[in-house]
Design an enzyme around this catalytic site. Structure first.
Site, PDB file in Angstrom:
ATOM      1  N   GLY A 100      -8.441  -8.334  -0.362  1.00 15.15           N
ATOM      2  CA  GLY A 100      -8.759  -9.300   0.692  1.00 15.15           C
ATOM      3  C   GLY A 100      -7.976 -10.595   0.594  1.00 15.15           C
ATOM      4  N   ARG A 125       0.825  -1.212   0.000  1.00 12.63           N
ATOM      5  CA  ARG A 125       0.000   0.000   0.000  1.00 12.63           C
ATOM      6  C   ARG A 125       0.859   1.261   0.000  1.00 12.63           C
ATOM      7  NH1 ARG A 125      -5.001  -1.244   4.104  1.00 12.63           N
ATOM      8  NH2 ARG A 125      -6.229  -2.318   2.536  1.00 12.63           N
ATOM      9  N   LYS A 161     -19.986 -16.407   2.931  1.00  6.61           N
ATOM     10  CA  LYS A 161     -21.415 -16.143   3.088  1.00  6.61           C
ATOM     11  C   LYS A 161     -22.052 -15.414   1.905  1.00  6.61           C
ATOM     12  CE  LYS A 161     -21.360 -15.946   8.086  1.00  6.61           C
ATOM     13  NZ  LYS A 161     -20.273 -15.227   8.734  1.00  6.61           N
ATOM     14  N   GLY A 174     -12.681  -4.328   0.848  1.00  8.62           N
ATOM     15  CA  GLY A 174     -14.024  -3.804   1.140  1.00  8.62           C
ATOM     16  C   GLY A 174     -14.421  -2.699   0.184  1.00  8.62           C
TER      17      GLY A 174
END
Ligand code: AMP
Length: 396
Positions: A352, A38, A199, A375
């Site tokens: 992620g 980053r 999920k 995200g």
């Protein structure tokens, strides 16, 4: 798709630029940075500001200090590392837009860099507080947001501050918008999307949105079992979100109506217990053992997924295809990562766990774009915007 002010649209010469970056890097117990991706990806923006003779005031968060000063979340190791990367002195103020920051900023010369302490040391940051935003804005003439990984948060330094200064996005954010926005707007086809993870509930809007733009959607990970249940298969003791079966059925119908192919695993690595060392067998979807737990996609599914990846012109991947934290059940995920690296397509990895997998396999140079924000990337794809982006001024 996006019409936001960029660094190139503002006069920056000798201006004080408040640069919001996402230097939320992982640290080990000795407070050493274990992955500086980053930081490196923000260097073009910082270098451009130096060339423009701007005075650069860096703002970042690190970890979750919860609005209090917590020494292990100090930006000290980050400032030291930035010094090495840029081969330039960096002054770290010991406060956030406080008297010490102001003292250093007052004597800055063009090209100088001052970094404030961790912006989350002040509880008002995460409250998107207007007074705090004014204090941040008070040190600068221009605001630039290059913190893509934090743009899905409406915080004082990612959002409110733009009310008080001329604002723009940095080069890292520009590139993320170009690639992720481009995938939604005008992908080269066939556009193949691979979605994994635990999920359906977390990714339902994303899947629905991707069905609107993709040609083929490959689904793996635990969420595949709910889709397979929706098709009437027994998935043993695998994770099935019973309250989402109907929703999964609707998504499959939507895809069919729109002529989009949804590909579910045809075989599975099945264990008797959820454990890193569990014995496992391969089983087809049709003959799934009643007491079995699906841990990974099986070899035939890997071949099938690889086939679609090899035919694609654009690929987007987010989420592991199995319990990739357990080495025994990481094969599906790793094979898909390798297939992306070998693909002729333009390849995009949505941050992620999938980005971590690519890095562990040292394949990062073979992927066209690895998003710096998991995200944020998903939210951008889902909703077409981000709070931190909405706050930035549009081009006239
Ligand atoms: P997500 O954050 O939604 O991308 O989900 C990532 C998590 O999904 C990881 O912790 C994986 O272990 C988990 N996962 C993937 N496949 C399975 C599976 N077959 N059974 C249980 N968990 C899974």
């Amino acid at each position: 798709m996006f019409n936001k002010m960029t660094l190139r649209d503002l006069e920056l010469r000798e201006k004080r630029v408040l640069l919001r970056v996402d230097f939320n890097v992982p640290l080990n117990s000795n407070l050493q940075i274990t992955n500086d991706k980053r930081m490196r990806e923000t260097l073009p923006t910082i270098q451009y500001l130096i060339e423009q003779n701007a005075k650069i005031i860096i703002v970042s968060h690190l970890g979750r200090p919860g609005g209090k000063i917590v020494p292990e979340f100090s930006l000290k190791p980050v400032a030291e590392h930035l010094r090495e990367l840029l081969k330039k002195p960096i002054i770290l103020a010991n406060d956030v837009a406080g008297s010490e920051t102001y003292k250093y900023v007052r004597t800055m010369k063009p090209g100088d860099i001052v970094m404030m302490e961790n912006v989350r040391f002040d509880a008002r940051e995460e409250e998107n507080d207007a007074e705090f935003a004014k204090e941040l804005a008070g040190v600068a003439d221009v605001y630039c947001n290059d913190a893509f990984g934090t743009m899905h948060r409406a915080h004082a330094s990612t959002c409110k501050v733009a009310d008080y200064l001329p604002s723009c996005i940095g080069f890292l954010v520009e590139r993320e918008l170009q690639v992720l926005g481009g995938a939604l707007d005008n992908p080269k086809r066939p556009f193949v999307v691979i979605i994994g993870g635990a999920k359906i509930k977390d990714k339902i809007t994303l899947i629905s949105r991707l069905i609107d733009v993709a040609d083929v959607v490959l689904i793996g990970g635990a969420m595949a079992y709910t889709f397979l249940r929706a098709q009437g298969f027994n998935m043993g003791r695998s994770i099935v979100e019973k309250d989402k079966v109907q929703l999964a059925r609707l998504l499959l119908e939507k895809a069919k109506t729109q002529g989009v192919k949804v590909v579910l695993p045809i075989d599975h690595v099945v264990a008797g217990e959820f454990s890193f060392s569990a014995e496992s067998v391969t089983s087809s979807t049709k003959k799934f053992p009643r007491a079995g737990i699906g841990m990974d996609i099986g070899p035939a599914s890997i071949r099938l997924f690889k086939y679609y990846i090899s035919k694609a012109k654009t690929v987007f991947w987010n989420g592991p295809l199995g319990v990739a934290e357990f080495q025994k059940f990481a094969k599906g995920t790793n094979e898909v990562a390798k297939a992306l690296a070998d693909a002729k397509a333009f390849t995009i990895v949505g941050g992620g766990d999938s980005a971590k997998c690519i890095e562990q396999l040292k394949l990062q140079d073979k992927i066209n774009h690895i998003s710096t924000g998991g995200g944020a990337a998903l939210q951008l794809l889902e909703s077409g915007s981000l709070p931190g982006l909405d706050c930035i001024a549009n081009k006239n």
